[in-house]
Write a protein that holds these residues in place. Structure first.
Motif, mmCIF file in Angstrom:
data_model
loop_
_atom_site.group_PDB
_atom_site.id
_atom_site.type_symbol
_atom_site.label_atom_id
_atom_site.label_comp_id
_atom_site.label_asym_id
_atom_site.label_seq_id
_atom_site.Cartn_x
_atom_site.Cartn_y
_atom_site.Cartn_z
ATOM 1 N N GLU A 83 35.156 36.216 -31.859
ATOM 2 C CA GLU A 83 34.483 35.396 -30.854
ATOM 3 C C GLU A 83 33.662 36.281 -29.928
ATOM 4 N N GLY A 84 32.789 35.646 -29.186
ATOM 5 C CA GLY A 84 31.944 36.385 -28.241
ATOM 6 C C GLY A 84 31.323 35.472 -27.221
ATOM 7 N N LYS A 85 30.827 36.065 -26.160
ATOM 8 C CA LYS A 85 30.232 35.300 -25.067
ATOM 9 C C LYS A 85 28.943 35.972 -24.616
ATOM 10 N N ILE A 86 27.935 35.161 -24.418
ATOM 11 C CA ILE A 86 26.638 35.639 -23.933
ATOM 12 C C ILE A 86 26.338 34.932 -22.614
ATOM 13 N N ILE A 87 25.904 35.690 -21.626
ATOM 14 C CA ILE A 87 25.544 35.133 -20.313
ATOM 15 C C ILE A 87 24.076 35.449 -20.044
ATOM 16 N N VAL A 88 23.322 34.436 -19.674
ATOM 17 C CA VAL A 88 21.918 34.620 -19.306
ATOM 18 C C VAL A 88 21.752 34.189 -17.849
ATOM 19 N N MET A 89 21.260 35.093 -17.009
ATOM 20 C CA MET A 89 21.089 34.799 -15.583
ATOM 21 C C MET A 89 19.639 35.027 -15.167
ATOM 22 N N ILE A 90 19.122 34.085 -14.393
ATOM 23 C CA ILE A 90 17.746 34.172 -13.880
ATOM 24 C C ILE A 90 17.810 34.393 -12.369
ATOM 25 N N HIS A 91 17.054 35.373 -11.900
ATOM 26 C CA HIS A 91 16.968 35.637 -10.457
ATOM 27 C C HIS A 91 15.507 35.656 -10.045
ATOM 28 N N GLU A 92 15.231 35.145 -8.849
ATOM 29 C CA GLU A 92 13.877 35.220 -8.300
ATOM 30 C C GLU A 92 13.880 36.102 -7.062
ATOM 31 N N ASN A 93 13.009 37.087 -7.076
ATOM 32 C CA ASN A 93 12.788 37.929 -5.908
ATOM 33 C C ASN A 93 11.283 38.066 -5.760
ATOM 34 N N ALA A 94 10.673 37.001 -5.188
ATOM 35 C CA ALA A 94 9.217 36.870 -5.176
ATOM 36 C C ALA A 94 8.540 38.187 -4.786
ATOM 37 N N PRO A 95 7.474 38.545 -5.532
ATOM 38 C CA PRO A 95 6.836 37.744 -6.577
ATOM 39 C C PRO A 95 7.369 38.039 -7.986
ATOM 40 N N MET A 96 8.576 38.566 -8.106
ATOM 41 C CA MET A 96 9.124 38.972 -9.398
ATOM 42 C C MET A 96 10.200 37.997 -9.877
ATOM 43 N N ILE A 97 10.336 37.918 -11.200
ATOM 44 C CA ILE A 97 11.436 37.200 -11.843
ATOM 45 C C ILE A 97 12.251 38.212 -12.648
ATOM 46 N N ARG A 98 13.560 38.110 -12.530
ATOM 47 C CA ARG A 98 14.444 39.012 -13.263
ATOM 48 C C ARG A 98 15.383 38.188 -14.132
ATOM 49 N N VAL A 99 15.425 38.506 -15.424
ATOM 50 C CA VAL A 99 16.311 37.825 -16.361
ATOM 51 C C VAL A 99 17.302 38.849 -16.924
ATOM 52 N N LEU A 100 18.580 38.512 -16.847
ATOM 53 C CA LEU A 100 19.646 39.388 -17.354
ATOM 54 C C LEU A 100 20.335 38.697 -18.522
ATOM 55 N N VAL A 101 20.461 39.431 -19.645
ATOM 56 C CA VAL A 101 21.180 38.938 -20.819
ATOM 57 C C VAL A 101 22.360 39.879 -21.068
ATOM 58 N N GLN A 102 23.565 39.343 -20.973
ATOM 59 C CA GLN A 102 24.779 40.167 -21.072
ATOM 60 C C GLN A 102 25.717 39.592 -22.137
ATOM 61 N N ASP A 103 26.334 40.492 -22.905
ATOM 62 C CA ASP A 103 27.349 40.049 -23.869
ATOM 63 C C ASP A 103 28.620 40.873 -23.677
ATOM 64 N N ASN A 104 29.729 40.374 -24.221
ATOM 65 C CA ASN A 104 31.003 41.088 -24.128
ATOM 66 C C ASN A 104 31.401 41.676 -25.490
#
Length: 476
Positions: free
Chosen positions: A405-426
């Protein structure tokens, strides 16, 4: 208010305003009492919130009274309000001071008594306005108010009828065409703009006349209306005008009308061109989506007919890339925007496609998403879709080798004027000694060259973290 109406409030606030979740919850608390407020006051009530740019406001909720006749024939939720037509609302937004019993005109041209109070969020910040509009026609029947109105009307009539004698320069510099006509529809005064209008539209076909109807025969019915104020859009010789007719009353007798023409031809032409352009762009998006789905169908057909085992994985990766790009156009076509894509929905659509629609050798893989709902342009969205596809596909393909089994987490952050996307797995964890895959090379190239952003990937004791950061607007 039912659940559908509350969902509409949430959607409108998140798409058009900068209100926080806490602010929207506060708005919803007020919304739940709108019908009661409308019934109690026998009035229509609305909630307006300012858009992100603060130039406009948008109606996010409304309620009409069950105890009286509604002022409005048609719903206005989702429509924009402009300061020109709603000065009281914008005054309250600027000052935080309420306004009561203000006389106003609705968007449908009805006279109402309007009251506006601010809705306050945390730190007493104005997050919206509560507006009550009540039909005041009954009050106008009251004798005292009728006499006062008559006095005002007579004063206006005297001013307008004497304007050429006392202050001729006032109407001379006004761009709108102004006519003063008497009870027999004879022209008593016309400013230079009005004279030019007559010459431009009627000179070749009309004889010189003092009759307003001779020049504008299709407007006779409007001129004969008894209403004190008439606002209509009319077409004269392929030109579009907003016509306002104000009855001039003296001693309870109709002495004629004050007529104002405002040329809307250029505005309506631009609106028409914009509509045509919008339809054309949506048609292009539709065709691109269909073409991508056709290519995807051809790849699926080839895979069903049989492929060498070593080629199958490349077909699957190519298919996912095509479907990820198609997702951009599916989201565009599913909403009212012609060129904006909501990034959270895009990432969720791609992630679900890769995790839930594929066979992972009996592995139980789950994926979770978090972050705000932000709009990005379609040209950026295509690159983002490919990047997210590669990162999630990389997790699915490599992170859980040998695991159940496994888990993937996708998180979106806004720090204008930038967008940051984090993709993490275990999963097993990323090693820098590993030769970068073709997918990661695509990610690095697209982030740096197409999105003018930064990409980083590293392993941890709990798996792998990949981060993507890029500006909301593509650099030229």
């Amino acid at each position: 208010m039912n659940k559908t109406e509350l969902n509409a409030v949430n959607t409108l606030c998140k798409l058009h305003t900068d209100l926080s979740d806490e602010d929207i919850q506060k708005i919803n608390e007020v919304v739940q009492n709108l019908e009661l407020i409308a019934d109690l006051n026998q009035a229509n009530v609305f909630i307006d919130c300012q858009t992100r740019e603060k130039k406009y406001a948008i109606v996010v909720a409304e309620a009409g009274p069950a105890t009286a006749k509604s002022v409005y024939k048609y719903p206005v939720v989702g429509k924009f309000a402009y300061e020109t037509f709603e000065p009281a609302v914008f005054y309250v937004f600027r000052t935080g001071k309420p306004i009561f019993l203000n006389h106003a005109l609705t968007q449908e041209g009805k006279k109402v008594e309007q009251s506006v109070v601010p809705i306050l969020g945390s730190n007493n910040r104005i997050i919206g306005t509560l507006i009550m509009e009540k039909d005041n026609s009954d009050k106008l029947q009251d004798q005292n108010k009728l006499q006062a109105l008559t006095a005002v009307n007579e004063t206006l009539s005297e001013l307008l009828l004497g304007i050429t004698e006392n202050n001729p320069y006032i109407p001379e510099v006004i761009e709108e065409s102004l006519f003063i006509i008497d009870a027999e529809q004879k022209i008593q005064y016309s400013n230079p703009a009005a004279k030019n209008l007559v010459l431009e539209l009627c000179a070749q076909e009309c004889k010189i006349s003092t009759s307003f109807i001779d020049y504008f025969p299709n407007l006779e019915d409007i001129c004969l209306l008894p209403d004190e104020l008439v606002i209509q859009e009319v077409t004269i010789k392929n030109k579009v005008f907003q016509m306002k007719k104000i009855s001039l009353v003296q001693n309870e007798k109709n002495n004629g009308s004050f007529i104002i023409f405002r040329d809307l031809t250029e505005l309506r032409e631009k609106e028409r061109e914009l509509t045509v352009k919008t339809v054309a762009i949506r048609e292009i998006h539709h065709r691109v989506k269909n073409n991508l789905q056709t290519v995807a169908s051809l790849l699926r057909l080839q895979m069903r007919r049989g492929l060498p085992e070593e080629s199958k994985v490349h077909f699957v990766e190519s298919l996912n890339r095509i479907l990820s790009i198609a997702s951009v156009y599916e989201i565009i076509l599913s909403n009212s925007s012609i060129d904006d894509v909501e990034i959270f929905s895009l990432i969720e659509k791609i992630g679900n496609m890769l995790v839930f629609n594929e066979d992972h050798d009996s592995k139980n893989i789950i994926i979770e998403y978090s972050g705000p709902k932000l709009l990005i342009k379609s040209n950026i969205a295509v690159s983002v879709a490919l990047v997210i596809n590669e990162l999630i596909q990389n997790c699915v393909k490599h992170a859980f080798t040998g695991l159940d089994e496994g888990k993937i987490i996708v998180m979106i952050h806004e720090n204008a004027p930038m967008i940051r996307v984090l993709v993490q797995d275990n999963g097993l964890g990323y090693s820098k000694e590993t030769t970068p895959s073709f997918g990661l090379e695509i990610v690095k190239m697209m982030i740096e060259q197409d999105l003018s952003g930064k990409f980083n990937i590293f392993g941890t004791s709990d798996g792998t973290i990949a981060t993507v950061e890029f500006p909301l607007e593509r650099e030229v």
